[in-house]
Design an enzyme around this catalytic site. Structure first.
Site, PDB file in Angstrom:
ATOM      1  N   GLU A  34       0.863  -1.169   0.000  1.00 32.86           N
ATOM      2  CA  GLU A  34       0.000   0.000   0.000  1.00 32.86           C
ATOM      3  C   GLU A  34       0.905   1.226   0.000  1.00 32.86           C
ATOM      4  OE1 GLU A  34      -2.733   0.311   3.292  1.00 32.86           O
ATOM      5  OE2 GLU A  34      -3.440   2.268   2.572  1.00 32.86           O
ATOM      6  N   ARG A 259       5.225 -12.597   9.861  1.00 34.25           N
ATOM      7  CA  ARG A 259       5.933 -11.390   9.455  1.00 34.25           C
ATOM      8  C   ARG A 259       7.252 -11.267  10.214  1.00 34.25           C
ATOM      9  NH1 ARG A 259       2.035  -7.479   8.900  1.00 34.25           N
ATOM     10  NH2 ARG A 259       3.424  -5.726   9.165  1.00 34.25           N
ATOM     11  N   LYS A 269       4.459   0.745   9.332  1.00 33.91           N
ATOM     12  CA  LYS A 269       4.484   2.059   8.681  1.00 33.91           C
ATOM     13  C   LYS A 269       3.813   3.119   9.545  1.00 33.91           C
ATOM     14  CE  LYS A 269       3.076   0.170   4.843  1.00 33.91           C
ATOM     15  NZ  LYS A 269       2.504  -0.027   3.497  1.00 33.91           N
TER      16      LYS A 269
END
Ligand code: ATP
Ligand code: MG
Length: 561
Positions: A34, A259, A269
């Site tokens: 994104e 992850r 982020k």
């Protein structure tokens, strides 16, 4: 085709699918960022996995921007992401896509679901939707708008798209199951009204698809075979399956992996953007940041990052990887490729009293003992030198073998010198200069009579050296896992106040004059350093990439014992 890399559960699944010819022998992955921030090292893991697998199995990997949230996304992020993927060494060929490319198709899919009675326009507010959704232990409650007739839903949805309604007043929701044990299945929102300018579609749309509605369909449209994603999407998979089944669309196989978390930093982020916006760091590419651009500026190589990603592998369980392993991978790479130079970070002047004034010798120095092919260079030597302040002690403690009054040491590539005295600042009492003598018979650093010295120091010739600024970095966070701090705590309270130390009067060999921004060097005995783009013609600026001390090698050794 057999993969070259050591296998893992994802590669095994793909190998199995190839054996059963599940996707007519195709392997097609994608990396779907994104564009709401810069990429970090966690993304590097996903990039290496997706592009790596495509490469190993003779398949393809798309780069697809998941640009469904116009209020948080920017062109700057799109450009940085492309640059970072390329820098890591991967190529999406002509397969650069955007979720926004599919807005019209997604809209048609939504109309199809409405027509099937599988989606409805809901007038509940966001708060009400949340309230009706229920919890893990209590079932949800059906929306009073859930049984709107198809015709009314079609009309309202068209008018939502036409901009007739204000932001947040209505949503389109999937009609799945409000009693499902999986909260993702409780009539999730597919579209929201948002009168916002999109960086690619401008004001063409005022309804935007939610991530969960867009993601699976985008993978389907691109005929992705294996949708590799992180564990948090495991619970969303039944919804993605439901959408594709209802649409009778092509069905990729979703595979989840854990992850990456890295010690002493955060990989989110949302948190990284706070560090940038609130000025805790100098930008997304601050060399302390765990972003790919930060690592690049710090002096990391793409090879080291790729090697790190291979070594950590993929797993089904979350863990925190020690940042020492990443640094270890980096040292391995830089040790092979970085030319050695001499640089004095905290200078102490040395006068060689018996060396003739005005004479300059060009002494031969090895560029890389690991790679004779990198050749040698000439380093000037003269009567006035700088050595490292910490290489001298007036009253040396036990096991300090470096320079002290009356003691002889070797200057690398040069001569043996003996300290004859220390000059002090009258006011502060601080040692400001050393007086030494040299032995001309030891030129090159060897004594003809077999005399031994216990230390070899680096040095630079004072009149020839270039002045430099050197930035030393330490962990950005003090805590090992600042990302796991509790809700009430602010992760920023764990920021390391000593994460940067700037030394402004360092001296480096004159040969570095033409060193290009981004070039990497080993400063002998000190570590690896990279020329920062802040360098000007007047002053070179170096970032310390990593020290020479390999804590990971020690950990590994201890584990083997
Ligand atoms: P963040 O939580 O940092 O915002 P994200 O998952 O929201 O990350 P995306 O842009 O959606 O960021 O991520 C693109 C791809 O990178 C996704 O497929 C995601 O699963 C993967 N990814 C993101 N963070 C990590 C990580 N720490 N380790 C491995 N893969 C990751
Ligand atoms: Mg995301």
């Amino acid at each position: 085709m057999a993969p070259e890399k050591p296998s893992d559960f994802i590669r095994e699944i793909i190998t199995g699918d190839l054996e059963t010819n599940k996707y007519e022998g195709r392997v097609h992955t994608r990396f779907p960022p994104e564009p709401n921030g810069y990429l970090h090292i966690g993304h590097a893991k996903s990039i290496c996995l997706n592009f790596g697998i495509a490469g190993e199995f003779g398949g393809l990997c798309n780069l697809r921007f998941d640009d469904t949230n116009p209020t948080k996304e920017e062109v700057e992020y799109v450009e940085s992401i492309k640059e970072d993927v390329r820098w890591l060494g991967f190529d999406w060929g002509d397969r650069l896509f955007y979720a926004s490319d599919y807005f019209a198709q997604l809209y048609r899919f939504a109309v199809e679901l409405i027509q099937k009675g599988k989606a409805y326009v809901c007038d509940l507010t966001a708060d009400q939707i949340r309230e009706y959704r229920g919890t893990l232990t209590t079932p949800g409650k059906e929306s009073p708008y859930r049984n709107r007739p198809v015709e009314e839903n079609l009309d309202l949805f068209a008018r939502m798209k036409a901009g007739e309604f204000p932001d947040g007043s209505r949503t389109l929701r999937a009609k799945v199951d409000m009693a499902s044990g999986n909260i993702n299945m409780r009539d999730p929102v597919m579209y929201r009204i948002l009168h916002a300018e999109h960086h690619r579609t401008g004001d063409q749309w005022c309804i935007y698809p939610m991530y969960d509605w867009a993601h699976g369909q985008c993978d389907s449209i691109e005929c992705i075979t294996h949708s590799i994603c992180t564990l948090e999407f495991e619970d969303h998979r039944p919804l993605y399956d439901w959408f594709l089944d209802e649409l009778r669309a092509y069905h990729p196989r979703q595979i989840e992996f854990a992850r990456l978390n890295l010690s002493h930093t955060v990989l989110s982020k949302r948190k990284l953007i706070q560090l940038v916006r609130e000025g805790h760091v100098r930008g997304w590419d601050d060399p302390r940041m765990p972003t790919i651009s930060g690592f690049r500026r710090r002096g990391y190589t793409p090879e080291a990052i790729r090697n790190f990603c291979d070594r950590i592998g993929v797993a089904k369980r979350d863990s925190v990887v020690d940042i020492a392993l990443l640094e270890h991978c980096l040292r391995e790479d830089l040790n092979r490729r970085a030319p050695r130079v001499m640089a004095v970070l905290r200078p102490l002047r040395v006068i060689i009293d018996n060396y003739p004034e005005g004479v300059v010798e060009e002494l031969e120095a090895t560029n890389n003992p690991e790679d004779p092919g990198m050749g040698t260079r000439k380093v000037p030597f003269s009567r006035v030198l700088y050595i490292e302040r910490e290489d001298f002690r007036e009253t040396p403690p036990k096991e300090f073998y470096r320079l002290a009054p009356g003691r002889e040491v070797r200057l690398r590539y040069a001569y043996f010198i003996t300290c004859t005295g220390a000059v002090r600042d009258e006011k502060t009492g601080e040692v400001v200069e050393l007086r030494c003598t040299y032995d001309p018979a030891t030129r090159g650093g060897d004594s003809p009579d077999g005399r031994k010295v216990k230390a070899t120091l680096h040095w630079v010739s004072a009149p020839h050296a270039l002045q430099a600024e050197v930035r030393l970095y330490d962990h950005l966070f003090v805590k090992e896992d600042p990302g796991a701090m509790g809700e009430g705590e602010d992760f920023k309270s764990s920021l390391n106040p000593k994460s940067i130390e700037t030394l402004t009067s360092c001296f480096v060999e004159p040969g570095l004059k033409a060193a290009a921004a981004g070039s990497r060097h080993q400063f002998e005995r000190q570590g690896y350093f990279c020329v920062d783009p802040d360098s000007s013609g007047e002053t070179l600026v170096f970032n310390r990439t990593v020290t020479l001390r390999d804590t990971w090698a020690k950990i590994e050794k201890a584990q083997k014992r």
